[in-house]
Design an enzyme around this catalytic site. Structure first.
Site, short mmCIF file in Angstrom:
data_model
loop_
_atom_site.label_atom_id
_atom_site.label_comp_id
_atom_site.label_asym_id
_atom_site.label_seq_id
_atom_site.Cartn_x
_atom_site.Cartn_y
_atom_site.Cartn_z
N TYR A 209 9.30 20.50 3.57
CA TYR A 209 8.96 21.49 4.57
C TYR A 209 9.74 21.18 5.85
CZ TYR A 209 5.16 23.15 1.63
OH TYR A 209 4.43 23.68 0.61
N LYS B 139 8.12 -0.73 -1.75
CA LYS B 139 7.41 -0.07 -0.64
C LYS B 139 8.39 0.61 0.31
CE LYS B 139 4.54 0.99 2.67
NZ LYS B 139 3.67 2.16 2.58
N CYS C 39 4.60 4.74 9.67
CA CYS C 39 5.31 4.22 8.51
C CYS C 39 6.78 4.61 8.45
CB CYS C 39 4.61 4.66 7.23
SG CYS C 39 2.95 3.97 7.03
N GLU D 275 0.85 -1.20 0.00
CA GLU D 275 0.00 0.00 0.00
C GLU D 275 0.88 1.24 0.00
OE1 GLU D 275 -0.11 2.17 2.69
OE2 GLU D 275 1.16 1.01 4.04
#
Length: 475
Positions: free
Chosen positions: A257, A210, A266, A154
């Site tokens: 940023y 991933k 994650c 994902e």
């Protein structure tokens, strides 16, 4: 198509709801019976924009089902998604215990061929371990059922996970089977109408993709924080630098940023896991280790600025804190910079009055009741009798506050801006001291710290700059 998800956490619930919404018949299996019962009542365990109505509608219309029965889940799905957690082990490597437990359950109950899909974030080689476990169980059963193990990682961003599922940038599928490739195309056909987003590769490449994606993004964040610390020391403005490099299409504006460091479920976990993988194969991943080290250091920077400003005398002070979640549009506080900051303030004897639009319940769950933490109902009430305001998470409602109200509510007009939200030059003459986390201007004849004091009228400018001379001490 009939689909089963094992593990109804962030990834499993969002992906299951989106597949059900596209017309598939989806069963969600979880060992947490309370969670299952709450989902049937429309009580969603996580905050994610757009998720609650999606779950409620598809459950009501009979395309989304919730159960604790493993046997029912295995019987239902031609596609068996493994979406359980892979928490970091003591050494930082990914713990595959739950993944392999699900593999065992599928092999124990399957009575026909299955496509087993690893949706969890797992190290390279996990598909081989799942395949070996399923084969072992089937052999003990005396069966010879056909199955395939697929890697389908994902790429969801908390706060926009539903949109990421419905309009994915890419759909990575790791398989060496043409049959499975065709079936995966059929499964994801509703999301491929404008163009084919599916990228098919071998299983190990899909597993590494991933980790590579998350580690690349974490690297951009740490590198930008490193630049911000350099900018502060040489007298440059990191926001100007950010705009300068972001305009380069090869770099872009995303993930550059500067701030308090990355957190969440994650990036920290995946960087650590890939480092442990490289250690296990005898390769020294120097960049990844530097990314992790910079992030640890960055999370401590905001407290360091606060402590320096008050000369180490924080005991008895109260700080208003805006933002608890690790990023906006989520209630997730895993590895959040706010936790590092609050715990350091408490250790120094300070108190915290905090507000977050979504993470208040999660904060209460983590820390319980304590005398040095007050969770306030609004961002304005956090300011009452506080010695200073600290910005930790860049929620939209924090971007344009009533600065006169802020100044009037605080016992001293000081804001520690951990996300560089406010432009001091635009707030001239409001008599507020804005201390940015990193990267400020240097005005000719004035240090980059005293320059902020000058713009906000807290102190007067040194002689020769158009203001009255005074003696000052740099933090």
């Amino acid at each position: 198509m009939n689909v089963t998800f094992f593990g109804i956490g962030y990834v499993g619930l969002v992906q299951a709801a989106v597949l059900a919404d596209s017309g598939h018949d989806v069963v969600c299996v979880d060992v947490d019976s309370k969670k299952i019962e709450n989902l049937k009542k429309g009580i969603i365990p996580i905050y994610e924009p757009g998720l609650t109505p999606l779950v409620e509608q598809n459950y009501k219309e009979g395309r989304l089902h919730f159960t604790t029965s493993v046997a029912d889940g295995v019987k239902h799905g031609d596609f068996q998604f493994i979406a359980v957690g892979t928490p970091p082990d003591e050494d930082g490597s990914a713990d595959l215990k739950y993944v392999l437990e699900v593999a065992t359950s599928i092999a124990t109950h399957m009575l026909e061929p299955k496509i087993i899909i690893n949706k969890s974030t797992v190290p390279v080689g996990t598909a081989d371990k799942v395949k070996a476990r399923v084969t072992e169980v089937l052999e003990k059963r005396g069966g010879n059922l056909k199955f395939h193990v697929v890697s389908n990682p994902e790429f969801l961003k908390e706060g926009s996970a539903v949109a990421d599922c419905t309009k994915p940038d890419r759909i990575i599928v790791g398989t060496d089977s043409d049959e499975v490739k065709d079936k995966m195309h059929e499964l994801y056909a509703p999301f491929n109408r404008s163009h084919d987003r599916m990228i098919v590769m071998d299983v190990k490449s899909a597993e590494l993709t991933k980790y590579a994606a998350n580690c690349m993004l974490a690297t951009k964040i740490s590198f930008m924080n490193e630049l911000a610390n350099i900018a502060e020391r040489v007298g440059a403005d990191i926001e100007a630098v950010r705009n300068g490099i972001g305009s380069d299409s090869r770099i872009g504006y995303q993930f550059i940023y500067p701030g308090c460091g990355y957190g969440g479920s994650c990036f920290p976990k995946d960087v650590q896991a890939l480092i442990r993988t490289t250690d296990s194969i005898g390769f020294n991943a120097e960049i990844l280790k530097a990314v992790e080290a910079v992030n640890y250091r960055q999370k401590e920077t905001l407290f360091s600025k606060i402590n320096q400003h008050y000369n180490g005398e924080l005991k008895g002070k109260t700080f208003a804190l805006w933002g608890l979640s690790f990023k906006p549009n989520t209630d997730d506080m895993r590895e959040a910079p706010s936790r590092v900051l609050m715990e350091a303030l408490w250790d120094a004897g300070a108190k915290v009055q905090a507000f977050d639009p979504e993470a208040m319940t999660e904060c209460q769950r983590i820390y319980g009741l304590r005398d040095d933490l007050k969770l306030m109902g609004t961002k304005e009430t956090t300011l009452q009798s506080a010695d200073a305001l600290i910005i930790v998470t860049e929620w939209k409602q924090f971007r344009a506050p009533d600065f006169e109200q802020v100044k009037g509510s605080l016992t001293s007009p000081v804001i520690f801006d951990g996300r560089n939200l406010y432009e001091p030059a635009r707030l001239q003459n409001r008599a507020l001291l804005i201390i940015r986390l990193v990267g400020v201007y240097r005005h000719e004849g004035i240090s980059h710290w005293s320059c902020w004091f000058y713009w906000f009228g807290i102190v007067n400018a040194p002689a020769g700059t158009g203001g009255r001379s005074y003696r000052y001490r740099q933090p």
